[in-house]
Enzyme design. Structure first.
Site, PDB file in Angstrom:
ATOM      1  N   ASP A  50      52.496  42.599  41.733  1.00 57.96           N
ATOM      2  CA  ASP A  50      53.747  41.841  41.867  1.00 57.96           C
ATOM      3  C   ASP A  50      54.946  42.664  41.428  1.00 57.96           C
ATOM      4  OD1 ASP A  50      51.977  39.867  42.481  1.00 57.96           O
ATOM      5  OD2 ASP A  50      52.625  38.463  40.937  1.00 57.96           O
ATOM      6  N   LEU A 107      56.013  40.126  33.774  1.00 57.55           N
ATOM      7  CA  LEU A 107      54.810  40.109  34.613  1.00 57.55           C
ATOM      8  C   LEU A 107      53.642  40.827  33.942  1.00 57.55           C
ATOM      9  CD1 LEU A 107      56.388  40.999  38.099  1.00 57.55           C
ATOM     10  CD2 LEU A 107      56.347  38.818  36.908  1.00 57.55           C
ATOM     11  N   GLU A 150      45.851  29.089  36.840  1.00 58.19           N
ATOM     12  CA  GLU A 150      44.708  29.043  35.920  1.00 58.19           C
ATOM     13  C   GLU A 150      44.948  28.040  34.787  1.00 58.19           C
ATOM     14  OE1 GLU A 150      41.494  30.717  35.364  1.00 58.19           O
ATOM     15  OE2 GLU A 150      41.721  30.732  37.530  1.00 58.19           O
ATOM     16  N   TYR A 159      41.879  33.874  29.355  1.00 59.06           N
ATOM     17  CA  TYR A 159      43.123  34.198  30.077  1.00 59.06           C
ATOM     18  C   TYR A 159      43.977  32.938  30.223  1.00 59.06           C
ATOM     19  CZ  TYR A 159      46.094  35.132  34.180  1.00 59.06           C
ATOM     20  OH  TYR A 159      47.155  35.232  35.056  1.00 59.06           O
ATOM     21  N   LYS A 203      47.594  32.219  28.527  1.00 61.39           N
ATOM     22  CA  LYS A 203      48.755  31.959  29.398  1.00 61.39           C
ATOM     23  C   LYS A 203      49.393  30.598  29.103  1.00 61.39           C
ATOM     24  CE  LYS A 203      49.482  35.422  32.400  1.00 61.39           C
ATOM     25  NZ  LYS A 203      50.778  35.984  32.784  1.00 61.39           N
ATOM     26  N   HIS A 214      47.899  34.987  44.674  1.00 57.67           N
ATOM     27  CA  HIS A 214      48.576  35.680  45.768  1.00 57.67           C
ATOM     28  C   HIS A 214      48.071  37.106  45.834  1.00 57.67           C
ATOM     29  CE1 HIS A 214      51.059  35.424  42.150  1.00 57.67           C
ATOM     30  NE2 HIS A 214      51.400  36.689  42.391  1.00 57.67           N
ATOM     31  N   ARG A 239      46.710  44.527  46.041  1.00 59.36           N
ATOM     32  CA  ARG A 239      45.938  43.747  45.071  1.00 59.36           C
ATOM     33  C   ARG A 239      44.929  44.654  44.370  1.00 59.36           C
ATOM     34  NH1 ARG A 239      45.737  39.528  41.570  1.00 59.36           N
ATOM     35  NH2 ARG A 239      44.779  37.674  42.468  1.00 59.36           N
TER      36      ARG A 239
HETATM   37  P1  NAP Z   1      48.333  43.149  37.894  1.00 57.48           P
HETATM   38  O1  NAP Z   1      48.329  43.790  39.232  1.00 57.48           O
HETATM   39  O2  NAP Z   1      47.080  43.109  37.091  1.00 57.48           O
HETATM   40  O3  NAP Z   1      49.482  43.860  37.023  1.00 57.48           O
HETATM   41  C1  NAP Z   1      49.597  43.655  35.640  1.00 57.48           C
HETATM   42  C2  NAP Z   1      50.685  44.575  35.119  1.00 57.48           C
HETATM   43  O4  NAP Z   1      50.812  44.366  33.708  1.00 57.48           O
HETATM   44  C3  NAP Z   1      50.397  46.062  35.317  1.00 57.48           C
HETATM   45  O5  NAP Z   1      51.603  46.725  35.591  1.00 57.48           O
HETATM   46  C4  NAP Z   1      49.879  46.481  33.941  1.00 57.48           C
HETATM   47  O6  NAP Z   1      50.064  47.859  33.664  1.00 57.48           O
HETATM   48  C5  NAP Z   1      50.806  45.638  33.066  1.00 57.48           C
HETATM   49  N1  NAP Z   1      50.321  45.492  31.699  1.00 57.48           N
HETATM   50  C6  NAP Z   1      49.114  45.119  31.262  1.00 57.48           C
HETATM   51  N2  NAP Z   1      49.069  45.080  29.933  1.00 57.48           N
HETATM   52  C7  NAP Z   1      50.304  45.458  29.502  1.00 57.48           C
HETATM   53  C8  NAP Z   1      50.891  45.618  28.236  1.00 57.48           C
HETATM   54  N3  NAP Z   1      50.198  45.394  27.115  1.00 57.48           N
HETATM   55  N4  NAP Z   1      52.191  45.993  28.161  1.00 57.48           N
HETATM   56  C9  NAP Z   1      52.903  46.250  29.280  1.00 57.48           C
HETATM   57  N5  NAP Z   1      52.385  46.127  30.516  1.00 57.48           N
HETATM   58  C10 NAP Z   1      51.101  45.721  30.621  1.00 57.48           C
HETATM   59  O7  NAP Z   1      48.848  41.644  37.997  1.00 57.48           O
HETATM   60  P2  NAP Z   1      49.653  40.914  39.182  1.00 57.48           P
HETATM   61  O8  NAP Z   1      48.659  40.338  40.134  1.00 57.48           O
HETATM   62  O9  NAP Z   1      50.719  41.779  39.662  1.00 57.48           O
HETATM   63  O10 NAP Z   1      50.262  39.668  38.395  1.00 57.48           O
HETATM   64  C11 NAP Z   1      51.538  39.766  37.752  1.00 57.48           C
HETATM   65  C12 NAP Z   1      51.643  38.664  36.708  1.00 57.48           C
HETATM   66  O11 NAP Z   1      51.512  37.395  37.337  1.00 57.48           O
HETATM   67  C13 NAP Z   1      50.585  38.695  35.625  1.00 57.48           C
HETATM   68  O12 NAP Z   1      51.177  38.239  34.432  1.00 57.48           O
HETATM   69  C14 NAP Z   1      49.542  37.702  36.095  1.00 57.48           C
HETATM   70  O13 NAP Z   1      48.818  37.187  35.006  1.00 57.48           O
HETATM   71  C15 NAP Z   1      50.433  36.666  36.752  1.00 57.48           C
HETATM   72  N6  NAP Z   1      49.831  35.911  37.863  1.00 57.48           N
HETATM   73  C16 NAP Z   1      49.260  36.560  38.904  1.00 57.48           C
HETATM   74  C17 NAP Z   1      48.752  35.827  39.972  1.00 57.48           C
HETATM   75  C18 NAP Z   1      48.117  36.492  41.154  1.00 57.48           C
HETATM   76  O14 NAP Z   1      47.420  35.788  41.914  1.00 57.48           O
HETATM   77  N7  NAP Z   1      48.347  37.774  41.389  1.00 57.48           N
HETATM   78  C19 NAP Z   1      48.858  34.415  39.960  1.00 57.48           C
HETATM   79  C20 NAP Z   1      49.489  33.787  38.874  1.00 57.48           C
HETATM   80  C21 NAP Z   1      49.990  34.551  37.837  1.00 57.48           C
HETATM   81  P3  NAP Z   1      48.959  48.963  34.117  1.00 57.48           P
HETATM   82  O15 NAP Z   1      49.240  49.258  35.551  1.00 57.48           O
HETATM   83  O16 NAP Z   1      49.252  50.077  33.202  1.00 57.48           O
HETATM   84  O17 NAP Z   1      47.612  48.342  33.900  1.00 57.48           O
HETATM   85  O1  G4F Z   2      40.035  37.012  42.674  1.00 57.65           O
HETATM   86  P1  G4F Z   2      39.676  36.400  41.390  1.00 57.65           P
HETATM   87  O2  G4F Z   2      39.134  37.306  40.327  1.00 57.65           O
HETATM   88  O3  G4F Z   2      40.947  35.600  40.908  1.00 57.65           O
HETATM   89  P2  G4F Z   2      41.153  34.408  39.861  1.00 57.65           P
HETATM   90  O4  G4F Z   2      40.060  34.348  38.855  1.00 57.65           O
HETATM   91  O5  G4F Z   2      41.398  33.175  40.653  1.00 57.65           O
HETATM   92  O6  G4F Z   2      42.461  34.869  39.111  1.00 57.65           O
HETATM   93  C1  G4F Z   2      43.593  35.376  39.811  1.00 57.65           C
HETATM   94  O7  G4F Z   2      44.437  34.303  40.168  1.00 57.65           O
HETATM   95  C2  G4F Z   2      45.023  33.602  39.055  1.00 57.65           C
HETATM   96  C3  G4F Z   2      45.883  32.476  39.639  1.00 57.65           C
HETATM   97  O8  G4F Z   2      45.096  31.337  39.829  1.00 57.65           O
HETATM   98  C4  G4F Z   2      45.855  34.588  38.262  1.00 57.65           C
HETATM   99  F1  G4F Z   2      46.471  33.943  37.231  1.00 57.65           F
HETATM  100  C5  G4F Z   2      44.965  35.697  37.729  1.00 57.65           C
HETATM  101  O9  G4F Z   2      45.782  36.647  37.040  1.00 57.65           O
HETATM  102  C6  G4F Z   2      44.300  36.393  38.918  1.00 57.65           C
HETATM  103  O10 G4F Z   2      45.292  37.050  39.661  1.00 57.65           O
HETATM  104  O11 G4F Z   2      38.581  35.268  41.634  1.00 57.65           O
HETATM  105  C7  G4F Z   2      38.788  34.216  42.539  1.00 57.65           C
HETATM  106  C8  G4F Z   2      37.508  33.395  42.677  1.00 57.65           C
HETATM  107  C9  G4F Z   2      36.880  33.001  41.337  1.00 57.65           C
HETATM  108  O12 G4F Z   2      36.461  31.677  41.407  1.00 57.65           O
HETATM  109  C10 G4F Z   2      35.681  33.906  41.202  1.00 57.65           C
HETATM  110  O13 G4F Z   2      34.604  33.370  40.465  1.00 57.65           O
HETATM  111  O14 G4F Z   2      36.535  34.215  43.337  1.00 57.65           O
HETATM  112  C11 G4F Z   2      35.291  34.092  42.665  1.00 57.65           C
HETATM  113  N1  G4F Z   2      34.497  35.303  42.908  1.00 57.65           N
HETATM  114  C12 G4F Z   2      33.322  35.320  43.598  1.00 57.65           C
HETATM  115  N2  G4F Z   2      32.822  36.560  43.596  1.00 57.65           N
HETATM  116  C13 G4F Z   2      34.755  36.549  42.478  1.00 57.65           C
HETATM  117  C14 G4F Z   2      33.688  37.340  42.903  1.00 57.65           C
HETATM  118  N3  G4F Z   2      35.804  37.066  41.787  1.00 57.65           N
HETATM  119  C15 G4F Z   2      35.787  38.404  41.518  1.00 57.65           C
HETATM  120  N4  G4F Z   2      36.843  38.930  40.869  1.00 57.65           N
HETATM  121  N5  G4F Z   2      34.755  39.214  41.902  1.00 57.65           N
HETATM  122  C16 G4F Z   2      33.667  38.729  42.603  1.00 57.65           C
HETATM  123  O15 G4F Z   2      32.760  39.472  42.930  1.00 57.65           O
END
Ligand code: NAP
Ligand code: G4F
Length: 359
Positions: free
Chosen positions: A13, A89, A138, A160, A164, A190, A195
């Site tokens: 993101d 983020l 979550e 987690y 959060k 998303h 990703r």
């Molecule tokens: P991501 O790809 O895992 O990116 C996480 C970022 O946080 C990376 O830049 C990571 O740095 C940095 N980070 C981790 N620990 C840190 C620390 N201690 N200090 C400073 N930076 C740190 O996550 P994302 O999917 O872009 O998501 C962005 C945010 O939205 C997160 O807070 C996530 O929990 C939240 N979120 C994501 C989703 C989703 O579906 N993607 C949905 C809801 C909420 P490095 O590159 O060095 O590891």
């Molecule tokens: O892709 P996931 O690991 O995402 P999850 O757990 O939904 O979390 C992501 O979305 C959250 C928003 O709702 C964010 F807050 C969070 O930071 C992250 O971005 O898993 C999605 C689903 C789960 O139910 C998991 O059990 O897929 C299922 N799954 C099935 N097989 C798997 C796998 N997940 C992963 N990672 N790896 C597998 O092999």
């Protein structure tokens, strides 16, 4: 020129948001962690001279070493930059990994959020600086109603989610206590070409590309029945910005309002590489078979099950549609899967992304 500070800028993101804000004419500051290996892959489009011109001159893009768990560092950076907007983020964002590292997840996802809010307050920036907190679906965990909206009660199911929830409430608390523009975007899953490779969607699209090009034999997954509301990350970062531009500080659910299973995602991804999957068996014995060849290409491995699972998530995007004028279905589920498979097909073809992940 507005100044924005993004923590987590190297993530999925963060990288899209940095591009989005640069295109809007912002001066963008990003926090980057010191790492022994290269961690700026997702920022390459901004850093490369060619692309930077299209995005916005990269002299408006500044990186700073930091870590949200380091309150001194966070306070110094915010004090020096004095941003108009902070997008927090940064997170240990992997739900399953949070069961292995609950303490670290708490430090980053909960205390890290507090460090930022408190820095803004101590520095006397509460009237100037707006803070966006990356909250998550979550929080709803074991869902208490379907679909989930801004008023649905929370029931997190992982370290987690629990960390959060602190981030959510402390943001709301600073808003109510200090009159800060501090808000939560409660974003549902998303995904994108950027990703992380161990989240389920990307794991599937990479495997589909590799299996189609005979570079991998099988894909091992956990819970195939899991249901998620999957949107496109590029569309979602626009919402983060819209939430901070809104006239009132309020929390918003960002979702598509559509839910699909992991099994459906697998079928669609493989369809894009011309492989039709036929399912046989049940539970841990369920297998995905290549209909044309009879080969087993998908299997269940219980090591990917979680101690507590979030079985389903479905968001109600009504409030963001109405108040932010945001279109939740700009990118359809089908297009999302397509764009991810096409990108991975190209990368795997160029021998990129052929590494094996520890997962
Ligand atoms: P991501 O790809 O895992 O990116 C996480 C970022 O946080 C990376 O830049 C990571 O740095 C940095 N980070 C981790 N620990 C840190 C620390 N201690 N200090 C400073 N930076 C740190 O996550 P994302 O999917 O872009 O998501 C962005 C945010 O939205 C997160 O807070 C996530 O929990 C939240 N979120 C994501 C989703 C989703 O579906 N993607 C949905 C809801 C909420 P490095 O590159 O060095 O590891
Ligand atoms: O892709 P996931 O690991 O995402 P999850 O757990 O939904 O979390 C992501 O979305 C959250 C928003 O709702 C964010 F807050 C969070 O930071 C992250 O971005 O898993 C999605 C689903 C789960 O139910 C998991 O059990 O897929 C299922 N799954 C099935 N097989 C798997 C796998 N997940 C992963 N990672 N790896 C597998 O092999």
């Amino acid at each position: 020129m507005k100044k924005a500070l993004i923590t987590g800028v190297t993530g999925q993101d963060g990288s899209y948001l940095a591009e989005f804000l640069l295109e809007k004419g912002y001066e963008v500051h990003g926090v980057i962690r010191r790492s022994s290996s290269y961690n700026q892959e997702r920022l390459e489009d901004i850093m490369s001279a060619e692309e930077a011109e299209a995005i916005q001159n990269n002299e408006n893009f500044h990186l700073h070493y930091g870590d949200v768990t380091d309150a001194l560092n966070v306070t110094r950076l915010i004090g020096e930059i004095k941003p108009d907007e902070i997008y927090n983020l940064a997170a240990q964002s992997h739900v399953r990994v949070s069961f292995d590292m609950p303490g670290y997840t708490l430090d980053v996802d909960a205390k890290g959020t507090l460090n930022i809010l408190e820095a803004v307050r101590i520095l006397g920036l509460t009237e100037k600086t707006r803070v966006y907190q990356a909250s998550t679906s979550e929080l709803f965990g074991k869902v208490q109603e379907v679909p989930q909206s801004e008023t649905t009660p929370f029931y997190p199911r992982s370290p987690y989610g629990v960390a959060k929830i602190y981030g959510f409430w402390i943001t709301k608390n600073y808003r109510e206590s200090y009159n800060m523009f501090a808000v939560n975007g409660i974003l549902f899953n998303h995904e994108s070409e950027r990703r992380g490779e161990t989240f389920v969607t990307r794991k599937i699209t990479l495997a589909a590309a590799r299996i189609a090009q005979q570079k991998q034999d099988k894909l091992y997954l956990g819970n195939l029945d899991s249901l998620r509301d999957w949107g496109y990350a590029k569309d979602y970062v626009e919402c983060m910005w819209l939430i901070l531009q809104h006239d009132k500080p309020e929390d918003f659910v960002i979702a598509t309002g559509e839910m699909h299973s992991v099994r459906e995602f697998v079928e669609l991804a493989f369809k894009h590489v011309d492989i039709e999957i036929e399912w046989q068996g049940e539970g841990v014995e369920e297998k995905g078979i290549n209909k044309a060849t009879g080969e087993v290409i998908v299997e269940v491995d219980p090591k990917f099950f979680r101690p507590a699972e979030v079985e389903q998530l479905l968001g109600n995007p009504e409030k963001s549609k109405t108040l932010l004028n945001w279109n939740p279905t700009k990118t359809s589920f089908e297009d999302l899967v397509k764009v991810m498979v096409e990108s991975d097909t190209e990368k795997v073809g160029k021998e990129l992304f052929n590494r094996k992940m520890f997962d």
